[in-house]
Design a protein around this motif. Sequence first.
Motif: not given
Lengths: 123, 794
Positions: B274, B360, B392, B395
């Motif tokens: 991330p 991502i 979202t 992730d």
Amino acid sequence: MTTDYMLLASTLFNFLLPHLNYVRGKVADSALSESGKALVGLLKDKWLGKSEAAKAVVAAADPADSNDRDAILAQLKKALKADPEFAKEAEKLATNAGLQLSITGDNNKTAVVQGTGNTVSIS
Amino acid sequence: MSPTVAGSGNILVQVCGDANSVTVCQRPGVHLWRPPRGRKPSHEREVLLSHFEAIPFAARETDLKLIGEWLSSDRQTSALCIVGAGGTGKTRLALELFHRYEADWSCGFITGFRDPSALAASTPAMDRNRPLLAVVDYAASHAEDLRKFLEDLAQYGTRIPKVRILLLERFADPQSGWYQRLFNYSQTAPTADLFFQPEPHLLTPLTSDLDRRSIFNHTLDASAVFHPNSTRPQDAFDLGLLDKPHLADPLVLMMAALAAWETGVYGVLSLSRPDLAVRMARRERTRLAKRSNSILLPHLAAHSTLSGGFNKAALRTAAREECESLETTYPDGPGALARDLADMLPGPTPESSGVILPDIIGEAFVLDVKPEGIDRAAHRDADAVIRTLTRTLQDFYDPHEVRGKNQSGVDGSTSVQWLRQLASQAHAGDVELLFGIANNLPESSVELAPLAAEVHSRLLDILSSVPGLAESRRAQQAALLNNYGNRLGALGDRKAAKEATGESVAIRRKLAIARPDLYLADLAGSLTNYGNRLRDLGEREAAKEAAGEAVVIYRKLAEARPDAFLPNLAKVLNNYGNMLSDLGEQEVAKEAAGEALVIRRKLAEARPEAFLPDLARSLNNYGNRLSDLGQREAAKEAASEAVVIRRKLAAARPDAFLPNLATSLNNYGGMLAACGEREAAKEAAGEAVAIYRKLAAARPDAFVHGLAASLAAFAMVTDDPRESGALFHEALRTLVPIFLRLPKAHAHLIGRIVADYIEVCEDLGSPLDVDLLMLILPVLAQLQNNNSQGNTEG
């Protein structure tokens, strides 16, 4: 006057229920009177922190098991009976905290509630 | 009658007699698409896009071998599902397949199922004499179309020699969610038979440092053109920096390589996925800002990314709406805004401009920009917005910071808040939107179970307010109630779970009476769950009755279609055995578990890849039933066989089977202890704890419960009471944080461990950890009080 242990146990447990978050340290000190705090502390030290009480609470909380509140009360009654000093101190603190303990007459149904947002049904 | 027909693709129906009913279905049709080859990235982020194939394909030998076997199998039509997290290389693998097989096969991505023409005519490039390899990327988002398409294929077949449908998705569970809904066992169109293997295949992670080096260095090569004045970063392999677990994903390596141009290799290779994505997203913001300083450009980019991109007309409309909603003007107007965005973010197809990819990075961009007006985005394309938000949260939602400390400041819980906001604002007309959220929330996450339960509850409220629901809606309502019961069960709300599942049984019973061919299997499914819910509440007789009824139905269905229903029969026989055992009917319980074992052994012999996991489950259960009867040696043997099978499965697919191996090891440890083999018992239980420690470190949400259970199981088999006490204590400390967050979900386990902990302390005469118990007991007492109030009211 002899102590009605069942009544005392029921009164103490009903007092304790709305204050369980206080026991966990999740409620500010100011939420309870001094005698209330002392009573919660006494119940924690002399009863809830002991293994027999813990076992009763665990068993009663499992819906696949007894889910039986009476078992908790019976255990508290037993603890009070077994330790007269504990019972005496609890009775004194309960009275100081404004809890009603003496009942006269037949077939009484009682409920003692402190705090807000409680619901009591007596049928 | 003898009609004359000319042309191709005709459907001819001849009917004689009265009161006939004819349904003519369109033959399965699709749109196929392949990205043009040889495009050069115009800016750095495009190096990351699989469609540009900017770096050579990396080794995927295991995956390619399985796909080769699948393609060459004798079946005329077959489907296969491949799963892997975002950035693991699924799309790139599909492109590689196209290159490898295009000489003999027609290949392409399926981009739509709405073409009414026959499959063979779906694209000019397709030759009906050649086999077809069609790939469905983001398969979950096409689940409903895909299900109909597979049903058509199962029913009518095609004129193409071979058809292979490859489904690509992040997660797929044969027991629940989008993937389960593809499996139709009906007698007319059994899609289940189309699948090469029912279990999805997990894309193999990149374990070799040399493969990782190749990707990292090739990305540096491909991006060097964008850094003409920079010094090339050092070789990460030479520095020994490529062995970290999160570098098993090609996309992470590629993002790290791009980031390394700015900051060198040392810092970036320790950044989480991330955090790297947020860096890339912020570079994208800077790139957009060079075109225009207006806040509208990143705002519209975020909206467009949420919607999965727009075609030209939709982009113009969205630009106008957003200018009006934000009461802000763009230089030269909304049309210029749309043009600027399409120019900056052209998208892989004309239908998807304005979208920031890879996923991502787009998700990080949306979280970073936090665009106002999520409801407007959902109004434009609810399904797409929900899918983006779900991805979202997968992730970026990391409440325990499992992926490492969040250094970017971007908060993944925003996606959960947005989904909650959409759900709470939904009204009677938004049923499909709510279904979208309900179907997209991953069932494995306990943390998201409350939101899932809220959405199910809202949907059910809406459906129950509609008078005279159509049959299809009632079937949906029953399925929702069934799933709602499962969600509530996961949250430990056992009474509500039982009520919901019971209602599902009632609706499906009515449906099955009217249309047994369509709904009897669904009824058996709900009855199976209902039995489990009743068992959770200690209603043992009723639980046995429900499971028994499910056994009768599945037995009948399995007689007619053994392939489709024997697995279900075995599953419910296992449950039935457990319920009989609860009632002390040990002999009959052993019989039921034994019958399940025989069925599963046969199934596993015929198709080991599909049924070995079930066989191991049955062996575990059968071992328990033997143990109940005091047949300890035989019980140990069954448990041992389960361990052997699960060890093999876990070696091949650790993600899927390590938790099961740990469960079997716990069980086996118990059996060994019962046979007096204490050392071996400790070894097995210790191995289970070690497995769960690793799993819980990676995903506490899913595995802390299992870790606590395995610590308690270890404590049970150890012969040193002090060690036992310490293990129970550790189990409690491990479980307390998640218990306090979701008390009902973990109350049963923590209650059991507290009871065992107290017993050991009493035996040892050692003091209890009252501070720890005071965190647990008040909550259990409150639960008891709530339960008893609920009982009184009921």
